[in-house]
Design a protein around this motif. Sequence first.
Motif, PDB file in Angstrom:
ATOM      1  N   PRO A   1     -13.409  -3.299  -8.823  1.00 24.68           N
ATOM      2  CA  PRO A   1     -14.094  -4.190  -7.908  1.00 24.68           C
ATOM      3  C   PRO A   1     -13.498  -5.565  -7.948  1.00 24.68           C
ATOM      4  O   PRO A   1     -12.648  -5.889  -8.760  1.00 24.68           O
ATOM      5  CB  PRO A   1     -15.535  -4.172  -8.444  1.00 24.68           C
ATOM      6  CG  PRO A   1     -15.360  -3.914  -9.909  1.00 24.68           C
ATOM      7  CD  PRO A   1     -14.175  -3.024 -10.025  1.00 24.68           C
TER       8      PRO A   1
ATOM      9  N   GLU B   1      -9.643   2.706   0.982  1.00 24.98           N
ATOM     10  CA  GLU B   1     -10.523   1.868   0.164  1.00 24.98           C
ATOM     11  C   GLU B   1      -9.876   0.542  -0.251  1.00 24.98           C
ATOM     12  O   GLU B   1     -10.498  -0.522  -0.149  1.00 24.98           O
ATOM     13  CB  GLU B   1     -10.971   2.633  -1.083  1.00 24.98           C
ATOM     14  CG  GLU B   1     -11.942   1.847  -1.942  1.00 24.98           C
ATOM     15  CD  GLU B   1     -12.441   2.641  -3.136  1.00 24.98           C
ATOM     16  OE1 GLU B   1     -12.954   2.008  -4.073  1.00 24.98           O
ATOM     17  OE2 GLU B   1     -12.317   3.876  -3.129  1.00 24.98           O
TER      18      GLU B   1
ATOM     19  N   GLN C   1     -18.321   4.239  -3.643  1.00 29.37           N
ATOM     20  CA  GLN C   1     -17.711   4.268  -2.314  1.00 29.37           C
ATOM     21  C   GLN C   1     -18.748   4.199  -1.199  1.00 29.37           C
ATOM     22  O   GLN C   1     -18.521   3.558  -0.182  1.00 29.37           O
ATOM     23  CB  GLN C   1     -16.839   5.515  -2.182  1.00 29.37           C
ATOM     24  CG  GLN C   1     -15.592   5.452  -3.053  1.00 29.37           C
ATOM     25  CD  GLN C   1     -14.753   6.708  -2.963  1.00 29.37           C
ATOM     26  OE1 GLN C   1     -15.283   7.811  -2.900  1.00 29.37           O
ATOM     27  NE2 GLN C   1     -13.444   6.553  -2.962  1.00 29.37           N
TER      28      GLN C   1
ATOM     29  N   LEU D   1     -18.320  -7.036  -5.196  1.00 29.28           N
ATOM     30  CA  LEU D   1     -18.130  -5.771  -4.503  1.00 29.28           C
ATOM     31  C   LEU D   1     -18.596  -4.625  -5.394  1.00 29.28           C
ATOM     32  O   LEU D   1     -18.354  -4.632  -6.601  1.00 29.28           O
ATOM     33  CB  LEU D   1     -16.658  -5.572  -4.133  1.00 29.28           C
ATOM     34  CG  LEU D   1     -16.022  -6.647  -3.247  1.00 29.28           C
ATOM     35  CD1 LEU D   1     -14.588  -6.257  -2.905  1.00 29.28           C
ATOM     36  CD2 LEU D   1     -16.827  -6.867  -1.986  1.00 29.28           C
TER      37      LEU D   1
ATOM     38  N   LEU E   1     -19.897   0.655  -1.093  1.00 31.27           N
ATOM     39  CA  LEU E   1     -18.838  -0.169  -0.513  1.00 31.27           C
ATOM     40  C   LEU E   1     -18.784   0.000   0.999  1.00 31.27           C
ATOM     41  O   LEU E   1     -18.659  -0.974   1.743  1.00 31.27           O
ATOM     42  CB  LEU E   1     -17.489   0.202  -1.129  1.00 31.27           C
ATOM     43  CG  LEU E   1     -16.279  -0.576  -0.603  1.00 31.27           C
ATOM     44  CD1 LEU E   1     -16.333  -2.029  -1.056  1.00 31.27           C
ATOM     45  CD2 LEU E   1     -14.973   0.080  -1.081  1.00 31.27           C
TER      46      LEU E   1
ATOM     47  N   ARG F   1     -11.284  -3.325   0.508  1.00 30.02           N
ATOM     48  CA  ARG F   1     -11.651  -4.284  -0.539  1.00 30.02           C
ATOM     49  C   ARG F   1     -10.878  -5.601  -0.349  1.00 30.02           C
ATOM     50  O   ARG F   1     -11.420  -6.685  -0.585  1.00 30.02           O
ATOM     51  CB  ARG F   1     -11.373  -3.695  -1.920  1.00 30.02           C
ATOM     52  CG  ARG F   1     -12.340  -2.594  -2.326  1.00 30.02           C
ATOM     53  CD  ARG F   1     -12.089  -2.120  -3.753  1.00 30.02           C
ATOM     54  NE  ARG F   1     -13.016  -1.072  -4.137  1.00 30.02           N
ATOM     55  CZ  ARG F   1     -14.246  -1.280  -4.616  1.00 30.02           C
ATOM     56  NH1 ARG F   1     -14.679  -2.524  -4.763  1.00 30.02           N
ATOM     57  NH2 ARG F   1     -15.028  -0.278  -4.945  1.00 30.02           N
TER      58      ARG F   1
END
Length: 232
Positions: A3, A196, A28, A24, A31, A200
């Motif tokens: 994160p 992903e 998943q 964060l 997120l 992020r």
Amino acid sequence: MSPASTGTPAPDPSGNEPTYTPNLPFGQLELATLALSAATFWQTSALGDLLWKTKAAFLTQAQAYFDSLDSADAAQDGRGPQAQRLRTLDAQIDKALGFVKGYLAEDHDGDADEAYYDEFGIRAEGRNQRLPSARPARAKALAKLVAALHAHGYDDRKYGKAFWKPIATEYADLVGQRAQTESAAAGETGQKNAQEKPLRKVLKALINLIKAHYPDTYKNVLREFGFQKEGY
């Protein structure tokens, strides 16, 4: 994925150095939910675009990642019924094969029956003489078994061709479907994981953008965008 390292200190009940709660989430699904919330709020916010990512483009990106979780989960779930049916057939095959070996033993003296095992798809695995345990090989061995039963005149036996042919056909179909499903599941999971890290990256940049534009009230603005750390 790790994160974001940026966060606010949280009191440590032990009295040691303060710990940091990441901005964060690790999970998943969490997120994806955060990204979609932040992207949606950003569309009507006075906050402008990043130089390298527009707010409209990020909404598309966040939605694609959110959707990829459902696709990956669906692909994983698709393996369940196939796997269960194959396990059922495997148990049925292992039990019924004993009767076929019995037919061979009746018709051939001593150990002569084992000379025919290869023709019937039977081979040694450890201390047992059986159809291969690996499913693609077992599917091929079942086809050999059906052909051998016919060649040796066992069509009309209880565990003859009429018994084995439907099993061999279904087994081959399931093995083929399972290979395709596992390939799809791997592809969906790989796509999800590949999306992903870029997601992020945008979220971290968005946090810094909010802090830069709202130095005194950024905590409240972060919450408006969906960055509610107590939720994850």
